[in-house]
Scaffold this active site. Sequence first.
Site, short mmCIF file in Angstrom:
data_model
loop_
_atom_site.label_atom_id
_atom_site.label_comp_id
_atom_site.label_asym_id
_atom_site.label_seq_id
_atom_site.Cartn_x
_atom_site.Cartn_y
_atom_site.Cartn_z
N SER A 140 0.87 -1.19 0.00
CA SER A 140 0.00 0.00 0.00
C SER A 140 0.89 1.23 0.00
O SER A 140 2.09 1.14 0.30
CB SER A 140 -0.83 -0.03 1.29
OG SER A 140 -1.57 1.16 1.44
N TYR A 153 -1.62 -1.16 10.85
CA TYR A 153 -1.82 -1.43 9.42
C TYR A 153 -0.54 -1.14 8.63
O TYR A 153 -0.11 -1.95 7.81
CB TYR A 153 -2.98 -0.57 8.89
CG TYR A 153 -3.30 -0.81 7.42
CD1 TYR A 153 -3.80 -2.03 6.99
CD2 TYR A 153 -3.09 0.19 6.46
CE1 TYR A 153 -4.10 -2.25 5.64
CE2 TYR A 153 -3.39 -0.03 5.12
CZ TYR A 153 -3.89 -1.25 4.71
OH TYR A 153 -4.17 -1.47 3.38
N1 LIG Z 1 -8.67 -0.41 -1.39
C1 LIG Z 1 -7.61 0.31 -1.10
O1 LIG Z 1 -7.64 1.56 -1.08
C2 LIG Z 1 -6.30 -0.37 -0.80
C3 LIG Z 1 -5.12 0.41 -0.79
C4 LIG Z 1 -3.92 -0.21 -0.50
C5 LIG Z 1 -3.88 -1.57 -0.24
N2 LIG Z 1 -5.05 -2.29 -0.26
C6 LIG Z 1 -4.96 -3.72 0.04
O2 LIG Z 1 -5.67 -4.42 -0.96
C7 LIG Z 1 -6.03 -5.71 -0.45
C8 LIG Z 1 -7.47 -6.01 -0.85
O3 LIG Z 1 -8.35 -5.17 -0.13
P1 LIG Z 1 -9.61 -4.43 -0.79
O4 LIG Z 1 -9.28 -3.01 -0.87
O5 LIG Z 1 -10.04 -5.13 -2.01
O6 LIG Z 1 -10.67 -4.59 0.41
P2 LIG Z 1 -11.96 -5.52 0.56
O7 LIG Z 1 -12.95 -5.22 -0.51
O8 LIG Z 1 -12.39 -5.34 1.98
O9 LIG Z 1 -11.39 -6.98 0.33
C9 LIG Z 1 -10.65 -7.66 1.31
C10 LIG Z 1 -10.61 -9.13 0.96
O10 LIG Z 1 -9.83 -9.81 1.96
C11 LIG Z 1 -10.55 -10.94 2.36
N3 LIG Z 1 -10.23 -11.34 3.73
C12 LIG Z 1 -10.24 -10.61 4.86
N4 LIG Z 1 -9.94 -11.38 5.93
C13 LIG Z 1 -9.73 -12.62 5.45
C14 LIG Z 1 -9.40 -13.87 6.04
N5 LIG Z 1 -9.22 -14.00 7.37
N6 LIG Z 1 -9.27 -14.95 5.25
C15 LIG Z 1 -9.46 -14.84 3.91
N7 LIG Z 1 -9.77 -13.71 3.29
C16 LIG Z 1 -9.91 -12.61 4.06
C17 LIG Z 1 -12.03 -10.56 2.22
O11 LIG Z 1 -12.81 -11.74 2.04
P3 LIG Z 1 -13.79 -12.42 3.11
O12 LIG Z 1 -14.24 -11.34 4.05
O13 LIG Z 1 -14.89 -12.97 2.27
O14 LIG Z 1 -12.95 -13.49 3.76
C18 LIG Z 1 -12.00 -9.75 0.94
O15 LIG Z 1 -12.12 -10.58 -0.17
C19 LIG Z 1 -5.77 -5.65 1.06
O16 LIG Z 1 -4.58 -6.31 1.35
C20 LIG Z 1 -5.63 -4.16 1.33
O17 LIG Z 1 -4.85 -3.90 2.47
C21 LIG Z 1 -6.23 -1.73 -0.54
#
Ligand SMILES: NC(=O)c1ccc[n+]([C@@H]2O[C@H](COP(=O)([O-])OP(=O)(O)OC[C@H]3O[C@@H](n4cnc5c(N)ncnc54)[C@H](OP(=O)(O)O)[C@@H]3O)[C@@H](O)[C@H]2O)c1
Length: 245
Positions: A140, A153
Amino acid sequence: MENVAGKVVVITGASSGLGAETARHLVKAGAKVALGARRKDRLDALVEELGDDQAAAFKVDVTKREEVDAFVKGAIEQFGQIDAMLHNAGVMPLAPLAENRHEEWDQCIDVNLKGVLYGVGAVLPHMNERQSGQNLFVSSVAGHVVNPAGAVYCATKFGVRAIAESLRKEVKGNKLRTTILSPGAVESELPQSVKSDRVKGFVNDLYENTAIPASSFARAVVFAISQPDDVDINEILFRPTAQEM
Ligand SMILES: NC(=O)c1ccc[n+]([C@@H]2O[C@H](COP(=O)([O-])OP(=O)(O)OC[C@H]3O[C@@H](n4cnc5c(N)ncnc54)[C@H](OP(=O)(O)O)[C@@H]3O)[C@@H](O)[C@H]2O)c1
């Protein structure tokens, strides 16, 4: 898409946000995807959308090592091989340290760090044996810059970069590729993991006003995978043009 079509890509955290959108882009480019997350109903709906010859769903909690092992094994059984794994599952429970949110600290470290390590541990023997494969990690902007309420985080996202950097140097000899994706604010369900009343409003405003579509991330993943085998894209750091921090 050159060098993507026919590849098998395993994605953790594929039930929403960045993971789900990346699955769509990869399948469009001709790849097959093994989708993992806890919300199996979401994954099943995505498989229906993408077609069950191109996608398969696996219920997995990445904090449970045996479930991650079973996910990777299941993906190999289903598609015969794994060419890339996107270690994407993550949570972002931003809060000031003084709030002492111990359970959120544990969850953040368990999902964002241990979950990633379990994924690497599960897939590496297969990739090493084939002398081929690519691990893609999701850090990130918060893996480069620390702001208040981001202690835990940010620690996990700095940690993801450390894991990826070490892995990259360890597996060079086996011809494996290692990529870090470091996005800024991208539309997803991630802000929902913020429970602190002191932070929620700020994060929701940031996402509402600046977040860019998840396709921005998906295109970066497809780009990194699509490079010729002798090109190792090590990190892609990007922000919304409107994002200041
Ligand atoms: N969106 C942003 O602005 C942003 C920026 C920088 C980095 N990121 C990173 O991008 C990645 C994806 O996040 P996102 O933004 O797409 O958010 P999101 O829509 O909340 O997706 C998070 C995903 O992680 C899964 N997850 C959470 N806990 C889990 C567990 N214990 N076991 C298996 N799966 C789990 C969730 O699935 P379930 O709840 O169905 O298990 C969901 O599919 C993360 O690593 C986040 O830190 C995001």
